[in-house]
Scaffold this motif. Structure first.
Motif, PDB file in Angstrom:
ATOM      1  N   ARG A  25      30.791  32.133  19.186  1.00  0.00           N
ATOM      2  CA  ARG A  25      30.455  33.072  20.258  1.00  0.00           C
ATOM      3  C   ARG A  25      30.679  32.436  21.627  1.00  0.00           C
ATOM      4  O   ARG A  25      29.800  31.758  22.176  1.00  0.00           O
ATOM      5  CB  ARG A  25      28.982  33.508  20.137  1.00  0.00           C
ATOM      6  N   PRO A  26      31.866  32.629  22.228  1.00  0.00           N
ATOM      7  CA  PRO A  26      32.127  32.053  23.556  1.00  0.00           C
ATOM      8  C   PRO A  26      31.098  32.495  24.602  1.00  0.00           C
ATOM      9  O   PRO A  26      30.763  31.721  25.499  1.00  0.00           O
ATOM     10  CB  PRO A  26      33.530  32.587  23.902  1.00  0.00           C
ATOM     11  N   ASP A  27      30.612  33.759  24.494  1.00  0.00           N
ATOM     12  CA  ASP A  27      29.636  34.219  25.486  1.00  0.00           C
ATOM     13  C   ASP A  27      28.350  33.399  25.402  1.00  0.00           C
ATOM     14  O   ASP A  27      27.763  33.028  26.424  1.00  0.00           O
ATOM     15  CB  ASP A  27      29.344  35.722  25.326  1.00  0.00           C
ATOM     16  N   LEU A  28      27.941  33.064  24.194  1.00  0.00           N
ATOM     17  CA  LEU A  28      26.745  32.249  24.004  1.00  0.00           C
ATOM     18  C   LEU A  28      26.976  30.832  24.536  1.00  0.00           C
ATOM     19  O   LEU A  28      26.104  30.253  25.206  1.00  0.00           O
ATOM     20  CB  LEU A  28      26.395  32.204  22.508  1.00  0.00           C
ATOM     21  N   CYS A  29      28.163  30.290  24.265  1.00  0.00           N
ATOM     22  CA  CYS A  29      28.495  28.938  24.725  1.00  0.00           C
ATOM     23  C   CYS A  29      28.514  28.840  26.252  1.00  0.00           C
ATOM     24  O   CYS A  29      28.031  27.872  26.836  1.00  0.00           O
ATOM     25  CB  CYS A  29      29.851  28.504  24.176  1.00  0.00           C
ATOM     26  N   PHE A  30      29.099  29.872  26.896  1.00  0.00           N
ATOM     27  CA  PHE A  30      29.299  29.797  28.343  1.00  0.00           C
ATOM     28  C   PHE A  30      28.092  30.270  29.155  1.00  0.00           C
ATOM     29  O   PHE A  30      27.870  29.796  30.271  1.00  0.00           O
ATOM     30  CB  PHE A  30      30.538  30.602  28.756  1.00  0.00           C
ATOM     31  N   THR A  31      27.314  31.212  28.630  1.00  0.00           N
ATOM     32  CA  THR A  31      26.233  31.802  29.432  1.00  0.00           C
ATOM     33  C   THR A  31      24.842  31.587  28.849  1.00  0.00           C
ATOM     34  O   THR A  31      23.846  31.858  29.516  1.00  0.00           O
ATOM     35  CB  THR A  31      26.437  33.327  29.597  1.00  0.00           C
ATOM     36  N   GLY A  32      24.761  31.127  27.594  1.00  0.00           N
ATOM     37  CA  GLY A  32      23.449  30.941  26.979  1.00  0.00           C
ATOM     38  C   GLY A  32      22.896  32.197  26.339  1.00  0.00           C
ATOM     39  O   GLY A  32      21.819  32.182  25.749  1.00  0.00           O
ATOM     40  N   ARG A  33      23.622  33.325  26.474  1.00  0.00           N
ATOM     41  CA  ARG A  33      23.179  34.590  25.882  1.00  0.00           C
ATOM     42  C   ARG A  33      24.397  35.398  25.428  1.00  0.00           C
ATOM     43  O   ARG A  33      25.502  35.168  25.903  1.00  0.00           O
ATOM     44  CB  ARG A  33      22.353  35.407  26.883  1.00  0.00           C
ATOM     45  N   THR A  34      24.175  36.330  24.511  1.00  0.00           N
ATOM     46  CA  THR A  34      25.292  37.185  24.086  1.00  0.00           C
ATOM     47  C   THR A  34      25.478  38.302  25.108  1.00  0.00           C
ATOM     48  O   THR A  34      24.510  38.842  25.637  1.00  0.00           O
ATOM     49  CB  THR A  34      25.027  37.796  22.698  1.00  0.00           C
ATOM     50  N   LEU A  35      26.734  38.640  25.380  1.00  0.00           N
ATOM     51  CA  LEU A  35      27.049  39.686  26.358  1.00  0.00           C
ATOM     52  C   LEU A  35      27.452  40.988  25.672  1.00  0.00           C
ATOM     53  O   LEU A  35      27.510  42.029  26.312  1.00  0.00           O
ATOM     54  CB  LEU A  35      28.178  39.214  27.281  1.00  0.00           C
ATOM     55  N   PHE A  36      27.756  40.916  24.387  1.00  0.00           N
ATOM     56  CA  PHE A  36      28.161  42.110  23.645  1.00  0.00           C
ATOM     57  C   PHE A  36      27.922  41.844  22.165  1.00  0.00           C
ATOM     58  O   PHE A  36      27.593  40.716  21.775  1.00  0.00           O
ATOM     59  CB  PHE A  36      29.650  42.425  23.888  1.00  0.00           C
ATOM     60  N   GLY A  37      28.085  42.854  21.328  1.00  0.00           N
ATOM     61  CA  GLY A  37      27.967  42.663  19.884  1.00  0.00           C
ATOM     62  C   GLY A  37      27.060  43.688  19.248  1.00  0.00           C
ATOM     63  O   GLY A  37      26.245  44.334  19.918  1.00  0.00           O
ATOM     64  N   ALA A  38      27.218  43.840  17.927  1.00  0.00           N
ATOM     65  CA  ALA A  38      26.390  44.782  17.166  1.00  0.00           C
ATOM     66  C   ALA A  38      25.006  44.197  16.933  1.00  0.00           C
ATOM     67  O   ALA A  38      24.819  42.983  16.962  1.00  0.00           O
ATOM     68  CB  ALA A  38      27.059  45.090  15.827  1.00  0.00           C
ATOM     69  N   LYS A  39      24.042  45.076  16.690  1.00  0.00           N
ATOM     70  CA  LYS A  39      22.702  44.616  16.357  1.00  0.00           C
ATOM     71  C   LYS A  39      22.731  43.940  14.982  1.00  0.00           C
ATOM     72  O   LYS A  39      23.517  44.327  14.112  1.00  0.00           O
ATOM     73  CB  LYS A  39      21.729  45.793  16.338  1.00  0.00           C
ATOM     74  N   PRO A  40      21.860  42.952  14.750  1.00  0.00           N
ATOM     75  CA  PRO A  40      21.836  42.299  13.436  1.00  0.00           C
ATOM     76  C   PRO A  40      21.335  43.267  12.371  1.00  0.00           C
ATOM     77  O   PRO A  40      20.621  44.234  12.688  1.00  0.00           O
ATOM     78  CB  PRO A  40      20.845  41.149  13.637  1.00  0.00           C
ATOM     79  N   PRO A  41      21.702  43.048  11.104  1.00  0.00           N
ATOM     80  CA  PRO A  41      21.233  43.948  10.041  1.00  0.00           C
ATOM     81  C   PRO A  41      19.707  43.956   9.924  1.00  0.00           C
ATOM     82  O   PRO A  41      19.119  44.937   9.515  1.00  0.00           O
ATOM     83  CB  PRO A  41      21.892  43.398   8.776  1.00  0.00           C
ATOM     84  N   LYS A  42      19.080  42.827  10.298  1.00  0.00           N
ATOM     85  CA  LYS A  42      17.618  42.776  10.258  1.00  0.00           C
ATOM     86  C   LYS A  42      17.116  42.197  11.577  1.00  0.00           C
ATOM     87  O   LYS A  42      17.507  41.099  11.973  1.00  0.00           O
ATOM     88  CB  LYS A  42      17.147  41.896   9.094  1.00  0.00           C
ATOM     89  N   GLY A  43      16.276  42.951  12.255  1.00  0.00           N
ATOM     90  CA  GLY A  43      15.682  42.471  13.502  1.00  0.00           C
ATOM     91  C   GLY A  43      14.247  42.010  13.264  1.00  0.00           C
ATOM     92  O   GLY A  43      13.948  41.358  12.281  1.00  0.00           O
ATOM     93  N   GLN A  44      13.347  42.443  14.156  1.00  0.00           N
ATOM     94  CA  GLN A  44      11.946  42.031  14.018  1.00  0.00           C
ATOM     95  C   GLN A  44      11.060  43.208  13.600  1.00  0.00           C
ATOM     96  O   GLN A  44       9.842  43.163  13.750  1.00  0.00           O
ATOM     97  CB  GLN A  44      11.462  41.443  15.346  1.00  0.00           C
TER      98      GLN A  44
END
Length: 393
Positions: free
Chosen positions: A207-226
């Motif tokens: 995930r380049p967005d995670l590497c560069f900014t520390g957070r995801t900037l886009f993407g689908a929700k995980p199959p299991k959340g909280q």
């Protein structure tokens, strides 16, 4: 087998080491500087520096650094070795009181709030004797404040120390009105809980967005959340438990009172809570905790995410500050008393805190207004963006 009691604070030049190392005169003079802000005599500084160097070298240290907290959100350090050349072509190990109490790193390259122009490059680090020196990666780290020649704060520590001095002055004034002449100092205490995410290095690097900014900037929700809340306080997985075990050991050696650890609400989210200590030391310890978390995670094939909101749609990571004020005689000034007289004092301090929050909520809000925290505030179990006080029943 070595126990926690054997190695706890083994890498800290703390009060016990000082008491065992210094003469009574040196020890008492330094304690007066630490507790009362008395001026530090250069002779005392030289004695402290020599003892600190000998202790650090005996622990394997080869360098020292003035460890400070510029306006970057992380710590800074410039390493100097203890070596000096000798007349026979060899080296001797030296460390003077002057080197202990003051350093002169370049200040123009750090963020400084527009206080200074580039050609006024000087910044000064000044030893903070109220926070103990420690050894990290074979380097003696000396906690310091960082300010300009004119006294402008260029860091996070200088305003904190000034606020602690102001709190002490006003709290003592109130206690004297109640006839309390025995208290000599009032101190703010903090227990900063640290939440964080752990993900595998393999997934992180995809995930380049995670590497560069520390957070995801886009993407689908995980199959299991909280949704089921089943991660919270759940059984800790072996790989995470191994990470926590090594983290605890490293923190305890530095005297950091890591106490509670558990699964947090979001998947892959965890929390570490320390026992409270003096606000100044707690701040130093929290900076160290975050740095060591990331280093230990890397050794276990993990990446520790400290961004306040790395993933949309699930919990962000908070840093809950359990704060109070107490006297040097051990009385918590925000703890209700058992008699009407004691309650009068408690209610006055409580009202002062409420009044301060009401009058200066803009400053409180600014103090936590970072790009990362503003993503977190206002959603998914995070606090609202409005500063408020809740007194319970």
């Amino acid at each position: 087998m070595e126990t926690v009691k054997d190695y706890f604070v083994s890498l800290v030049f703390d009060d016990r080491v000082m008491k065992a190392t210094f003469s009574d005169d040196i020890y008492n003079s330094l304690k007066k500087t630490i507790e009362e802000g008395a001026e530090l005599d250069i002779g005392v500084a030289n004695a402290v520096a020599a003892a600190m160097k000998d202790w650090a070298v005996s622990k394997g240290a080869t360098h020292y650094t003035h460890w400070f907290q510029p306006l970057t959100g992380i710590t800074a350090e410039k390493h100097d070795s203890f070596i000096s050349s000798s007349t026979d072509g060899g080296v001797i190990m030296e460390f003077s009181g002057k080197e202990l109490i003051k350093g002169e790193p370049d200040a123009s390259s750090f963020p400084n709030g527009g206080l200074r122009t580039t050609f006024e490059a000087r910044g000064y680090t000044a030893w903070d004797p109220t926070s103990y020196a420690f050894i990290k990666d074979k380097t003696l780290c000396i906690p310091t404040a960082f300010c300009s020649y004119s006294g402008h704060a260029l860091d996070k520590k200088t305003p904190l120390l000034r606020s602690m001095a102001a709190l002490n002055k006003q709290a003592l004034r109130i206690l004297r009105l109640f006839g309390n002449d025995s208290v000599k100092r009032v101190t703010g205490y903090v227990g900063p809980e640290q939440e964080y995410f752990l993900i595998t290095k393999e997934m992180y690097e995809k995930r380049p967005d995670l590497c560069f900014t520390g957070r995801t900037l886009f993407g689908a929700k995980p199959p299991k959340g909280q949704e089921m809340g089943d991660h919270y306080f759940g059984v800790i997985k072996p790989k995470v438990a191994a990470f926590m075990e090594e983290l605890d050991e490293k923190l305890w050696k530095l005297g950091i009172l890591a106490k509670t650890e558990h699964n947090e609400v979001a998947p892959a989210q965890y929390e570490l809570a320390p026992i409270y200590t003096t606000a100044n030391i707690a701040t130093d310890h929290n900076q160290l905790t975050m740095e060591i978390m990331q280093k230990v995670a890397a050794k276990h094939g993990l990446v520790c995410l400290l961004h306040e909101k790395p993933f949309a749609g699930i919990n962000g990571s908070g840093k809950h500050n359990n704060w109070s004020i107490a006297t040097d005689t051990g009385q918590n000034l925000l703890s209700p008393g058992e008699t009407p007289y004691e309650n009068a004092q408690f209610l006055l301090f409580l009202c002062a805190v409420i009044k301060a929050v009401d009058d200066y909520q803009d400053l409180l809000r600014i103090s936590v207004a970072t790009a990362g925290n503003d993503y977190r505030i206002g959603a998914c179990e995070a606090p609202p963006a409005v500063v408020s006080v809740f007194l319970c029943d």
